[in-house]
Structures are given as structure tokens and as C-alpha cells.
Scaffold this active site. Sequence first.
Site, PDB file in Angstrom:
ATOM      1  N   ASP A  29       0.686  -1.382  -0.016  1.00  0.00           N
ATOM      2  CA  ASP A  29       0.055  -0.153  -0.094  1.00  0.00           C
ATOM      3  C   ASP A  29       0.840   1.380  -0.083  1.00  0.00           C
ATOM      4  O   ASP A  29       1.465   1.676  -1.060  1.00  0.00           O
ATOM      5  CB  ASP A  29      -0.937  -0.147   1.106  1.00  0.00           C
ATOM      6  CG  ASP A  29      -1.707   1.003   1.217  1.00  0.00           C
ATOM      7  OD1 ASP A  29      -2.082   1.946   0.379  1.00  0.00           O
ATOM      8  OD2 ASP A  29      -2.635   1.334   2.519  1.00  0.00           O
ATOM      9  N   GLY A  47       3.845   1.275   1.373  1.00  0.00           N
ATOM     10  CA  GLY A  47       5.235   0.677   1.239  1.00  0.00           C
ATOM     11  C   GLY A  47       5.950   0.836   2.376  1.00  0.00           C
ATOM     12  O   GLY A  47       7.097   0.423   2.592  1.00  0.00           O
ATOM     13  N   THR A  88       5.611  -0.657   5.277  1.00  0.00           N
ATOM     14  CA  THR A  88       5.661  -1.980   5.998  1.00  0.00           C
ATOM     15  C   THR A  88       6.717  -2.879   5.027  1.00  0.00           C
ATOM     16  O   THR A  88       7.761  -3.320   5.791  1.00  0.00           O
ATOM     17  CB  THR A  88       4.469  -3.108   5.775  1.00  0.00           C
ATOM     18  OG1 THR A  88       3.467  -2.222   6.387  1.00  0.00           O
ATOM     19  CG2 THR A  88       4.557  -4.298   6.363  1.00  0.00           C
ATOM     20  N   LYS A  97      -1.665  -1.798  -4.381  1.00  0.00           N
ATOM     21  CA  LYS A  97      -2.347  -0.747  -4.742  1.00  0.00           C
ATOM     22  C   LYS A  97      -1.760   0.310  -5.870  1.00  0.00           C
ATOM     23  O   LYS A  97      -0.519   0.713  -5.620  1.00  0.00           O
ATOM     24  CB  LYS A  97      -2.882   0.188  -3.590  1.00  0.00           C
ATOM     25  CG  LYS A  97      -3.873  -0.819  -2.657  1.00  0.00           C
ATOM     26  CD  LYS A  97      -4.419   0.156  -1.401  1.00  0.00           C
ATOM     27  CE  LYS A  97      -5.377  -0.798  -0.667  1.00  0.00           C
ATOM     28  NZ  LYS A  97      -5.508  -0.042   0.487  1.00  0.00           N
TER      29      LYS A  97
HETATM   30  P1  IMP Z   1       1.688  -0.187   3.855  1.00  0.00           P
HETATM   31  O1  IMP Z   1       2.828  -0.280   4.808  1.00  0.00           O
HETATM   32  O2  IMP Z   1       1.129   0.939   3.699  1.00  0.00           O
HETATM   33  O3  IMP Z   1       2.504  -0.630   2.442  1.00  0.00           O
HETATM   34  O4  IMP Z   1       0.640  -1.371   4.161  1.00  0.00           O
HETATM   35  C1  IMP Z   1       1.018  -2.646   4.093  1.00  0.00           C
HETATM   36  C2  IMP Z   1       0.064  -3.482   5.266  1.00  0.00           C
HETATM   37  O5  IMP Z   1      -1.037  -2.568   5.447  1.00  0.00           O
HETATM   38  C3  IMP Z   1      -0.229  -4.820   4.876  1.00  0.00           C
HETATM   39  O6  IMP Z   1       0.450  -5.592   5.194  1.00  0.00           O
HETATM   40  C4  IMP Z   1      -1.814  -4.835   5.168  1.00  0.00           C
HETATM   41  O7  IMP Z   1      -1.739  -5.677   6.595  1.00  0.00           O
HETATM   42  C5  IMP Z   1      -2.283  -3.452   5.585  1.00  0.00           C
HETATM   43  N1  IMP Z   1      -3.314  -3.078   4.457  1.00  0.00           N
HETATM   44  C6  IMP Z   1      -2.894  -2.067   3.597  1.00  0.00           C
HETATM   45  N2  IMP Z   1      -4.100  -2.097   2.680  1.00  0.00           N
HETATM   46  C7  IMP Z   1      -4.554  -2.714   3.123  1.00  0.00           C
HETATM   47  C8  IMP Z   1      -6.304  -2.797   2.735  1.00  0.00           C
HETATM   48  O8  IMP Z   1      -6.751  -2.645   1.785  1.00  0.00           O
HETATM   49  N3  IMP Z   1      -6.841  -3.826   3.289  1.00  0.00           N
HETATM   50  C9  IMP Z   1      -6.236  -4.429   4.491  1.00  0.00           C
HETATM   51  N4  IMP Z   1      -5.164  -4.480   4.812  1.00  0.00           N
HETATM   52  C10 IMP Z   1      -4.395  -3.561   4.253  1.00  0.00           C
END
Ligand code: IMP
Length: 178
Positions: free
Chosen positions: A100, A102, A104, A128
Site C-alpha cells: 500500500d 510501502g 511495511t 495498490k
Molecule cells: P503499507 O505499509 O502501507 O504498504 O501497508 C501494508 C500493510 O497494511 C499490509 O501488510 C496490510 O496488512 C495493511 N493494508 C494495507 N492496505 C490494506 C487493505 O486495503 N486492506 C487490509 N489491509 C491493508
Amino acid sequence: MSDKRIVLIDRDRIKDRVHEMGRELSGKFGNQGVIVIGVLGGAFIFMADLIRQANFASSIDFIWLESYDGTKSTGEISIRQDIHVDVRGQKVLIVDDILDTGLTLRFTRDHLMKMGAASVDAAVLLRKNREDADPTLAEFVGFLIEDKFVVGYGLDYNGRYRHLPDICRYSSTPDEPK
Ligand code: IMP
Ligand code: MG
């Protein structure tokens, strides 16, 4: 408050794509060992299916991270439980449900490199489509989706809906998430 779930990617498409991704991963890691690290909680269903489609020798471990509150990333990552395997000098493959913002994957990649991994790749089921996220954080992507909140196949909303076999667009009223 009522919620709506609309199937975005059904179980058959997921199955076919995960099968293909297994072949892609086998192409890259086929004859070598790779340590597969799943990011909990979201990765467990995808990872279970993916590793059974990939014919490379692997050992498996998990890292348990937290960053989300409902449908919003808190912007801060904390480790609930770290890996136990020794990654020093090893090729590592991170498996997560979705890329999403990034945050994480960047955190996890840095963490594993700091622990001495020789190389780190990442495979996600979903990415995404958002301009502010770095697409190079995941070398292997199952599906590119629009920037909406989704649940199912491991993805949750506040701990719910992980068991759904399809990827569903989730929205609720009146607090409609984006
Ligand atoms: P990031 O750190 O923003 O890239 O998000 C990654 C983490 O957020 C993923 O491992 C998911 O656990 C959670 N996440 C991001 N988008 C969604 C979504 O649309 N639905 C459920 N979990 C999400
Ligand atoms: Mg997650």
C-alpha cells in the site's frame, strides 16, 4: 452501521495467479535455498498457497508487525514478534498480502538487511495503484488494484474478514473508508 462487500478478485483468479507466481518464484530461486519470511497477520493464507506452488528449497519464518488501525495506516510500524531464523548471508523472500504505502515492506527489507541477509526480495498478492508508493519494493506482484480498502484472503478490517476466500472491496456507512 452497515457494511458492504463486493467481490473484486474471486477465488479462481487468485488460485490461477498464485499458481503463476509460484512458477515465477521457482524460476528465480529454483536451485537455491531461500528463506521465506511471511509478514503477519495478513500474509498467512497467501503464503500457505504460494509456497505449495513453488518448488524451491526453503525454510520458513514469520515476522509479526502492526501498523494499521481500522482502514488507516498509523504511519508507524512496531514489531510484535521478530523472526527466529538466522538470515546472515542468506537469500530472503518476504511474503506479504499487499503493498500500500510501502512503509511495511521498506521497514521489513531494511530490518532483514540489517540482520545480515545477502539479498531481500518481496512477493505481494496485491499492489495498490498509488503514485506516492515505490513499486520497486515488491519484485513479485499478483494483482495491481485501485487504491481502495479490501478484505479477504488474509486481509482484514480490524481483525475481521480474513477468512473470506475472495478479495472483496470493503466499505461501510456512514464512515465510508476510501
Ligand atoms: P503499507 O505499509 O502501507 O504498504 O501497508 C501494508 C500493510 O497494511 C499490509 O501488510 C496490510 O496488512 C495493511 N493494508 C494495507 N492496505 C490494506 C487493505 O486495503 N486492506 C487490509 N489491509 C491493508
Ligand atoms: Mg499486513
